[in-house]
Design a protein around this motif. Structure first.
Motif, PDB file in Angstrom:
ATOM      1  N   VAL A  14       0.816  -1.084  -0.130  1.00  0.00           N
ATOM      2  CA  VAL A  14       0.138  -0.088   0.049  1.00  0.00           C
ATOM      3  C   VAL A  14       0.882   1.151   0.025  1.00  0.00           C
ATOM      4  O   VAL A  14       1.691   1.492   0.794  1.00  0.00           O
ATOM      5  CB  VAL A  14      -0.832  -0.080   1.385  1.00  0.00           C
ATOM      6  CG1 VAL A  14      -1.879   1.319   1.174  1.00  0.00           C
ATOM      7  CG2 VAL A  14      -1.776  -1.301   1.313  1.00  0.00           C
ATOM      8  N   VAL A  15       0.666   2.161  -0.995  1.00  0.00           N
ATOM      9  CA  VAL A  15       1.461   3.295  -1.028  1.00  0.00           C
ATOM     10  C   VAL A  15       0.555   4.571  -1.110  1.00  0.00           C
ATOM     11  O   VAL A  15      -0.320   4.627  -2.069  1.00  0.00           O
ATOM     12  CB  VAL A  15       2.332   3.213  -2.365  1.00  0.00           C
ATOM     13  CG1 VAL A  15       3.362   4.380  -2.491  1.00  0.00           C
ATOM     14  CG2 VAL A  15       3.124   2.076  -2.537  1.00  0.00           C
ATOM     15  N   ARG A  34      -0.485 -10.132   4.020  1.00  0.00           N
ATOM     16  CA  ARG A  34       0.382  -9.547   4.608  1.00  0.00           C
ATOM     17  C   ARG A  34       1.051  -8.159   4.039  1.00  0.00           C
ATOM     18  O   ARG A  34       0.858  -7.943   2.934  1.00  0.00           O
ATOM     19  CB  ARG A  34       1.507 -10.494   4.303  1.00  0.00           C
ATOM     20  CG  ARG A  34       1.418 -11.873   5.024  1.00  0.00           C
ATOM     21  CD  ARG A  34       2.592 -12.697   4.684  1.00  0.00           C
ATOM     22  NE  ARG A  34       4.005 -12.121   4.895  1.00  0.00           N
ATOM     23  CZ  ARG A  34       5.106 -12.854   4.550  1.00  0.00           C
ATOM     24  NH1 ARG A  34       5.238 -13.735   3.713  1.00  0.00           N
ATOM     25  NH2 ARG A  34       6.259 -12.161   4.567  1.00  0.00           N
ATOM     26  N   LEU A  35       0.745  -7.216   4.903  1.00  0.00           N
ATOM     27  CA  LEU A  35       0.639  -5.887   4.299  1.00  0.00           C
ATOM     28  C   LEU A  35       2.191  -5.141   4.420  1.00  0.00           C
ATOM     29  O   LEU A  35       2.659  -5.258   5.471  1.00  0.00           O
ATOM     30  CB  LEU A  35      -0.377  -4.775   5.062  1.00  0.00           C
ATOM     31  CG  LEU A  35      -1.684  -5.259   4.824  1.00  0.00           C
ATOM     32  CD1 LEU A  35      -2.702  -4.141   5.601  1.00  0.00           C
ATOM     33  CD2 LEU A  35      -2.128  -5.025   3.470  1.00  0.00           C
ATOM     34  N   LEU A  36       2.585  -4.404   3.569  1.00  0.00           N
ATOM     35  CA  LEU A  36       3.813  -3.664   3.231  1.00  0.00           C
ATOM     36  C   LEU A  36       3.244  -2.388   3.086  1.00  0.00           C
ATOM     37  O   LEU A  36       2.371  -2.170   2.101  1.00  0.00           O
ATOM     38  CB  LEU A  36       4.652  -4.362   2.257  1.00  0.00           C
ATOM     39  CG  LEU A  36       5.249  -5.873   2.525  1.00  0.00           C
ATOM     40  CD1 LEU A  36       6.067  -6.157   1.280  1.00  0.00           C
ATOM     41  CD2 LEU A  36       5.751  -5.915   3.831  1.00  0.00           C
ATOM     42  N   SER A  37       3.898  -1.342   3.556  1.00  0.00           N
ATOM     43  CA  SER A  37       3.309  -0.006   3.277  1.00  0.00           C
ATOM     44  C   SER A  37       4.596   1.006   3.158  1.00  0.00           C
ATOM     45  O   SER A  37       5.617   0.746   3.880  1.00  0.00           O
ATOM     46  CB  SER A  37       2.213   0.543   4.113  1.00  0.00           C
ATOM     47  OG  SER A  37       2.994   0.598   5.555  1.00  0.00           O
ATOM     48  N   SER A  38       4.054   2.233   2.593  1.00  0.00           N
ATOM     49  CA  SER A  38       5.076   3.275   2.662  1.00  0.00           C
ATOM     50  C   SER A  38       4.540   4.664   2.106  1.00  0.00           C
ATOM     51  O   SER A  38       3.651   4.393   1.226  1.00  0.00           O
ATOM     52  CB  SER A  38       5.966   2.936   1.319  1.00  0.00           C
ATOM     53  OG  SER A  38       7.037   4.159   1.327  1.00  0.00           O
ATOM     54  N   ALA A  44       8.891   2.727  -1.955  1.00  0.00           N
ATOM     55  CA  ALA A  44       7.988   1.731  -2.317  1.00  0.00           C
ATOM     56  C   ALA A  44       8.662   1.195  -3.595  1.00  0.00           C
ATOM     57  O   ALA A  44       8.729  -0.421  -3.438  1.00  0.00           O
ATOM     58  CB  ALA A  44       6.669   2.180  -2.838  1.00  0.00           C
ATOM     59  N   LEU A  45       9.480   1.605  -4.402  1.00  0.00           N
ATOM     60  CA  LEU A  45       9.958   0.810  -5.569  1.00  0.00           C
ATOM     61  C   LEU A  45      11.084   0.066  -4.969  1.00  0.00           C
ATOM     62  O   LEU A  45      11.151  -1.110  -5.606  1.00  0.00           O
ATOM     63  CB  LEU A  45      10.899   1.908  -6.496  1.00  0.00           C
ATOM     64  CG  LEU A  45       9.897   2.419  -7.414  1.00  0.00           C
ATOM     65  CD1 LEU A  45      10.534   3.517  -8.323  1.00  0.00           C
ATOM     66  CD2 LEU A  45       9.083   1.317  -8.425  1.00  0.00           C
TER      67      LEU A  45
END
Length: 604
Positions: A14-15, A34-38, A44-45
């Motif tokens: 999620v960006v 499983r969430l990753l965010s920035s 995010a790249l």
């Protein structure tokens, strides 16, 4: 929606440059992903590069460092994750750029509707999972060709070797093997044989030769020939065959996941509305009827999947197709999404003998195909009429002809013969499974009928189902026999699942029978010993102590001639495969009554 273990939850990135938005999205999605965010698309790249197995990327459009469509385009070389663009502005050009360069699968406007966004993310994760499965299957086949110890060769219809994984593959055509290859190519039928060579000593060898013709017509037919050394690997080969079957079933299940999600949404939604309407009988009845109808369609989809993957007797009934189509009218009209009009011209004048659920799904599938062929709108006409049988059904006499006609794009002639091939579709990538028309044909042929297609490019397509016609009197008699009341019986109902047993008992008592309940085979045998007045045994198949089939065998020894019905949800247990009638879960009260009537009917 696919269920995952915590260790294999799909990864979602999620960006968004606003931390509050990230928190809101995490709250919405963290239970299934499983969430990753920035907050930075630049950072995010780097996350994308480090996580090539991302399932979905959700990106804001307007961000200070770079817009979302640019970020998604730069992420494409590192991942094939599905992408969803979030925007709070009506920026059509950015959306178009994201489609073309960032390969987004959809976009959502801020503020979003939570359940709609959850559904969009779920569908995106499902698509990515199916793409990964396809890549796996392609690489698995290539690996088989390159590394297999089996001799694998592909021959054309002139018996020329097109592809092989061994230099000695040409030698496979020696002796009478060539005659068998040519016979397989001519017949188009799969064959296999086990060949023994050598004597009864250490030189004895076993070879299994499998001949698999493939191709849409005689002119492009090829033969896949696999020769396996079975001396040390016969058991392993059987296991591989089973694994291939499971892969095929997995592919089929993935193709109809969308249908099941829609049905579950209808069931759960109507049940929730029913709970709110306990004091409003009319609304309560309508919501419960809607839920029951959706559940019935889900059961029909399961039967459709099973009948497609293996030979299986369908639950055929005698009914009037005109009435069934009228019952479908509202459902079909809803699937048109307001783009296409629907008209009925029903003059069938008679009945057919087919599986009602499969018939319903066939009509719906044909209408959906017709709708998709008219993206700019149009009209679908469902018609029925009494008509002479086509040449392939000349023995059937008069037929009922049911046609679904559209005025859409039509199908090119070179593709017309292929539309009934499993997994072949004329729809864009990702928009069709290629299973609809093969299942329609399987349903028609299983009912003694056939299906034909007439299409002209630019003018439209007509798909016609042909069924042997039953006279109305004959149909009425058959329906009466199916629903005839049976005398009050003393029934032993055996089911280890308490909730299912409660439903079974309720159906039986509602039909006027006296019921003795048993939660397993041992309790059932005790009841049979102590109660000699039991008229009928209705037993589940899968139980923890002994199976329902074994219970029936023991009961038959103690009470010869006792009628029995086996209830099961297993696909491989069906009428004809076991020595007693089978009632498949889920079932209705009417289906249970019809099965009891069939069990008690005198044998001619």
């Amino acid at each position: 929606m696919t269920d995952f273990n915590d260790s294999e939850l799909p990864k979602v990135l999620v960006v968004d440059d606003e931390q509050e938005i990230l928190v809101a999205l995490e709250d919405l999605l963290e239970d299934r992903y499983r969430l990753l965010s920035s907050t930075s698309p630049v950072a995010a790249l780097e996350i994308v590069k480090a996580n090539p197995d991302l399932a979905v990327i959700i990106s804001d459009q307007r961000m200070p460092e770079m817009p979302g469509n640019v970020f998604l385009a730069r992420a494409r070389p590192y991942t094939d994750a599905d992408a969803i663009l979030l925007t709070g502005y009506a920026d059509l050009s950015a959306v178009v750029s994201a489609v073309n360069e960032g390969a987004i699968s959809g976009y959502a406007a801020k503020p979003w509707e939570p359940e709609a966004l959850r559904a969009m993310v779920a569908a995106a994760a499902e698509r990515q999972q199916l793409r990964a499965a396809l890549r796996f299957e392609q690489s698995a086949f290539l690996g088989l060709m390159q590394a297999s110890a089996d001799q694998i060769s592909v021959l054309d219809r002139h018996h020329r070797l097109i592809r092989g994984n061994h230099d000695r593959a040409e030698n496979a055509t020696a002796g009478d093997a060539r005659d068998k290859d040519e016979a397989a190519l001519a017949s188009g039928s799969y064959s296999e044989e086990d060949l023994q060579s050598g004597g009864e000593d250490e030189d004895e060898r076993w070879t299994r030769v499998r001949r698999i013709p493939f191709g849409a017509s005689d002119s492009d037919r090829h033969l896949l020939k696999i020769e396996s050394d079975e001396t040390d690997r016969r058991l392993a080969a059987r296991r591989l065959h089973q694994a291939e079957k499971l892969q095929a079933l997995g592919t089929l299940a993935g193709g109809i996941a969308h249908d099941f999600n829609n049905l579950l949404a209808a069931i759960l939604g109507n049940l929730e509305l029913a709970e709110r309407s306990l004091d409003k009988p009319d609304r309560l009845t309508r919501f419960l009827a809607n839920a029951r109808s959706a559940a019935g369609r889900g059961s029909a989809i399961t039967r459709r999947l099973l009948s497609f993957s293996r030979q299986r007797d369908l639950a055929a009934e005698t009914f009037r197709p005109d009435a069934a189509i009228r019952d479908l009218e509202e459902l079909v009209a809803r699937t048109m999404a307001g783009r296409v009009s629907l008209a009925l011209d029903l003059q069938g004048d008679g009945a057919i003998h087919a599986d009602p659920g499969q018939f319903e799904l066939a009509v719906v599938n044909l209408c959906i195909n017709a709708r998709d062929a008219m993206p700019n709108g149009g009209e679908i006409v469902i018609s029925s009429a009494r008509a002479p049988a086509p040449p392939e059904l000349a023995h059937a006499g008069d037929c009922i002809r049911i046609a679904v006609r559209d005025n859409g794009a039509g199908i090119p002639e070179h593709l017309r013969d292929r539309v009934f091939e499993p997994f072949f579709t004329t729809k864009p990538h990702g928009e069709g499974t290629g299973l609809g028309l093969p299942m329609v044909r399987a349903m028609a042929e299983a009912s003694g009928g056939t299906v034909t297609i007439d299409s002209r490019v630019g003018e439209g397509t007509t798909v016609t189902l042909w069924f042997p016609r039953l006279e109305p009197v004959e149909a009425a008699a058959a329906v009466a026999a199916q629903t005839a009341d049976t005398p009050s019986l003393r029934v032993l109902a055996v089911e280890d699942d308490a909730e299912v047993r409660a439903v079974l008992v309720a159906h039986l008592t509602g039909a006027g029978h006296q019921v003795i309940e048993a939660d397993g085979a041992q309790a059932a045998l005790h009841a049979l010993e102590s109660d000699t007045a039991i008229d009928l045994l209705v037993t589940d198949y899968a139980m923890p102590d002994i199976s329902g089939l074994d219970l029936y065998r023991v009961a038959s020894e103690r009470r010869p001639g006792l009628p029995a019905i086996l209830v099961t949800g297993f696909a491989d247990v069906e009428d004809g495969s076991v020595p007693l009638p089978v009632l498949t879960k889920p079932f209705t009260g009417d289906q249970l009554k019809a099965t009891i009537a069939r069990v008690l009917a005198p044998v001619d």
